[in-house]
Design an enzyme around this catalytic site. Sequence first.
Site, PDB file in Angstrom:
ATOM      1  N   CYS A 179      -2.157   9.326   2.193  1.00  0.00           N
ATOM      2  CA  CYS A 179      -1.783   8.732   0.907  1.00  0.00           C
ATOM      3  C   CYS A 179      -2.763   9.140  -0.189  1.00  0.00           C
ATOM      4  O   CYS A 179      -2.373   9.384  -1.320  1.00  0.00           O
ATOM      5  CB  CYS A 179      -1.697   7.218   1.028  1.00  0.00           C
ATOM      6  SG  CYS A 179      -3.155   6.465   1.739  1.00  0.00           S
ATOM      7  N   GLU A 206       0.887  -1.177   0.000  1.00  0.00           N
ATOM      8  CA  GLU A 206       0.000   0.000   0.000  1.00  0.00           C
ATOM      9  C   GLU A 206       0.913   1.213   0.000  1.00  0.00           C
ATOM     10  O   GLU A 206       1.454   1.589   1.047  1.00  0.00           O
ATOM     11  CB  GLU A 206      -0.863   0.001   1.271  1.00  0.00           C
ATOM     12  CG  GLU A 206      -1.801  -1.178   1.397  1.00  0.00           C
ATOM     13  CD  GLU A 206      -3.092  -0.993   0.609  1.00  0.00           C
ATOM     14  OE1 GLU A 206      -3.290   0.083   0.009  1.00  0.00           O
ATOM     15  OE2 GLU A 206      -3.886  -1.929   0.593  1.00  0.00           O
TER      16      GLU A 206
HETATM   17  P1  NAP Z   1       8.261   4.791   4.942  1.00  0.00           P
HETATM   18  O1  NAP Z   1       9.388   5.656   5.289  1.00  0.00           O
HETATM   19  O2  NAP Z   1       8.328   3.985   3.717  1.00  0.00           O
HETATM   20  O3  NAP Z   1       8.035   3.827   6.202  1.00  0.00           O
HETATM   21  C1  NAP Z   1       6.984   2.898   6.241  1.00  0.00           C
HETATM   22  C2  NAP Z   1       7.392   1.751   7.126  1.00  0.00           C
HETATM   23  O4  NAP Z   1       8.400   0.997   6.443  1.00  0.00           O
HETATM   24  C3  NAP Z   1       8.041   2.189   8.436  1.00  0.00           C
HETATM   25  O5  NAP Z   1       7.686   1.282   9.439  1.00  0.00           O
HETATM   26  C4  NAP Z   1       9.524   2.093   8.117  1.00  0.00           C
HETATM   27  O6  NAP Z   1      10.305   1.938   9.262  1.00  0.00           O
HETATM   28  C5  NAP Z   1       9.530   0.853   7.283  1.00  0.00           C
HETATM   29  N1  NAP Z   1      10.699   0.704   6.418  1.00  0.00           N
HETATM   30  C6  NAP Z   1      11.188   1.594   5.531  1.00  0.00           C
HETATM   31  N2  NAP Z   1      12.234   1.039   4.863  1.00  0.00           N
HETATM   32  C7  NAP Z   1      12.385  -0.215   5.331  1.00  0.00           C
HETATM   33  C8  NAP Z   1      13.286  -1.281   5.048  1.00  0.00           C
HETATM   34  N3  NAP Z   1      14.235  -1.187   4.129  1.00  0.00           N
HETATM   35  N4  NAP Z   1      13.159  -2.428   5.750  1.00  0.00           N
HETATM   36  C9  NAP Z   1      12.216  -2.558   6.683  1.00  0.00           C
HETATM   37  N5  NAP Z   1      11.315  -1.591   6.992  1.00  0.00           N
HETATM   38  C10 NAP Z   1      11.409  -0.436   6.318  1.00  0.00           C
HETATM   39  O7  NAP Z   1       6.893   5.593   4.845  1.00  0.00           O
HETATM   40  P2  NAP Z   1       6.315   6.638   5.868  1.00  0.00           P
HETATM   41  O8  NAP Z   1       7.091   7.899   5.667  1.00  0.00           O
HETATM   42  O9  NAP Z   1       6.237   6.053   7.242  1.00  0.00           O
HETATM   43  O10 NAP Z   1       4.802   6.783   5.346  1.00  0.00           O
HETATM   44  C11 NAP Z   1       4.425   7.663   4.358  1.00  0.00           C
HETATM   45  C12 NAP Z   1       4.198   6.944   3.048  1.00  0.00           C
HETATM   46  O11 NAP Z   1       3.200   5.927   3.224  1.00  0.00           O
HETATM   47  C13 NAP Z   1       3.646   7.853   1.998  1.00  0.00           C
HETATM   48  O12 NAP Z   1       4.257   7.577   0.772  1.00  0.00           O
HETATM   49  C14 NAP Z   1       2.163   7.489   1.935  1.00  0.00           C
HETATM   50  O13 NAP Z   1       1.528   7.809   0.733  1.00  0.00           O
HETATM   51  C15 NAP Z   1       2.215   6.030   2.197  1.00  0.00           C
HETATM   52  N6  NAP Z   1       0.916   5.508   2.671  1.00  0.00           N
HETATM   53  C16 NAP Z   1       0.202   4.686   1.848  1.00  0.00           C
HETATM   54  C17 NAP Z   1      -1.046   4.215   2.260  1.00  0.00           C
HETATM   55  C18 NAP Z   1      -1.870   3.296   1.389  1.00  0.00           C
HETATM   56  O14 NAP Z   1      -2.773   2.662   1.912  1.00  0.00           O
HETATM   57  N7  NAP Z   1      -1.594   3.187   0.113  1.00  0.00           N
HETATM   58  C19 NAP Z   1      -1.549   4.586   3.501  1.00  0.00           C
HETATM   59  C20 NAP Z   1      -0.785   5.419   4.317  1.00  0.00           C
HETATM   60  C21 NAP Z   1       0.465   5.877   3.884  1.00  0.00           C
HETATM   61  P3  NAP Z   1      11.235   3.128   9.808  1.00  0.00           P
HETATM   62  O15 NAP Z   1      10.337   4.194  10.289  1.00  0.00           O
HETATM   63  O16 NAP Z   1      11.987   2.457  10.901  1.00  0.00           O
HETATM   64  O17 NAP Z   1      12.106   3.560   8.663  1.00  0.00           O
END
Ligand code: NAP
Length: 455
Positions: free
Chosen positions: A263, A229
């Site tokens: 998102c 997602e």
């Molecule tokens: P993010 O930086 O990608 O982090 C999301 C999760 O992934 C966090 O728990 C992060 O942990 C973890 N993570 C990142 N890289 C990783 C890796 N290499 N290995 C393991 N875990 C990893 O995203 P965010 O900034 O929290 O959230 C914002 C994004 O989410 C936006 O792009 C938004 O559009 C999207 N989103 C999508 C939806 C949907 O349903 N489509 C809903 C809500 C949000 P850490 O914090 O420890 O890095």
Amino acid sequence: MSYTAVNPYNGQKIRDFDNITDQQLSIVLDKAQAFYDKSQKQTIQERTKLLNKLADEFEKNTEKYARILSTNMGKLLTEAGQEVAKTSSFARYYAKNGVKFMQPKPYNDLTNGQAQVEFSGTGIVLAVEPWNFPYTQVMRMFAPNFILGNPVILKHASIVPETALAFQEACENAGMPEGAFTNIFADYDQINHIIADPRVQGVALTGSENAGRKIASVAGQNLKKSTMELGGTDVFVVLDDVDVPVAAKDAVKARLTNAGQVCTAAKRYIVSAKIYPEFLKALKEEFAKYQLGDPLDEKTTLAPLSSKSAQQQLQDQVDKVIAVGAEILYGDPTPVPGVGAGFSPLILTGMSDDNPMYEEELFGPVAQIYQAQTDDEIIKIANNSRHGLGGAIYTKDIARGRKIASQIETGQVTINSILSSQAEVPFGGVKDSGYGRELSDWGIYEFANIKPVMY
Ligand code: NAP
């Protein structure tokens, strides 16, 4: 990596948390597997009762759970209360429909014999979740998997550790069995190790494309099912027949809720040229009503961003957008001074598709606006994106709105309402916005064994 809660409004550190050790992680996996072994012999009704208790726990303690959202990632307290209510509603939905969704389904039109499709759990599922909706994102993964009897291990975003612990505490207060839901403060290597564990059957990630590509590739290498997602550049289409003040009010809410960190937020307004000047004026008037401030103060209408680094990232993106010719129609692009992570709302125009930021998700209170002469041009602009998450169309002519909606290449579209997830309908994206669906009946089958028994 460290799990640290910092209040993004005042920059004050709340607390640091220790990461899980490999030994502790091994025990977590053992307990999760033990829950799975038991759950597959339990009745589903036993679990629906517990899900209702979890819904009660959130409902009865809304203020407590909401405040943690405000202090960990800056959500307005009113919006935090709404998130707690929605979290509870997701649990209720699966509690109400779980037994129905798990009923075997007859397939009688076989050439030879008949088949009964049975639904059951598959095993441990890892949930990697983002900070922007710290409870609802977890519940939309946990509730359907709990019905299946799949244990969920949560790796939450490192900036919201207290919300992760609060969810764990809610599960404990509701009497969830050990191993059914476990939060862990793990590093990326440990996450890869979990995905590779033979007892783990899948991983659900909600987050950025960057994280999606990494987690999906680890899942692929280990032949594990995954759902992704990811982000979006959703359009908010305004046709020439709308009530302009009403559409403008929703357009701004759809961009500024959660400080623009949604998102499916309205990231690109596409407006019929006939009403463009009138709509832009109304839009600016609405933007001007929003007041940046302390999320715990009920007079505040615009929250800070989730962290200093989110503020810096958005500032860099905006500077790049402007450097190559986009124009600011509203707002002040200079950084908000101080220790907090506030960001001034902006409306940008002139974002051509050769702008290096054109395909980037601007995750904050920054809107882009385009005008279009025809419905075909609207569809062309909407689909000129590698993202495909959602979109909204405002018009008095529902048939015309539906015709446009059908041609927009995204996972979901609303007509005359702000796009927001609902328990009853599937949620997910196409193109670079990811794959798989959460919520509704579709959400429960992502990590289910769908097994025909033929006779
Ligand atoms: P993010 O930086 O990608 O982090 C999301 C999760 O992934 C966090 O728990 C992060 O942990 C973890 N993570 C990142 N890289 C990783 C890796 N290499 N290995 C393991 N875990 C990893 O995203 P965010 O900034 O929290 O959230 C914002 C994004 O989410 C936006 O792009 C938004 O559009 C999207 N989103 C999508 C939806 C949907 O349903 N489509 C809903 C809500 C949000 P850490 O914090 O420890 O890095």
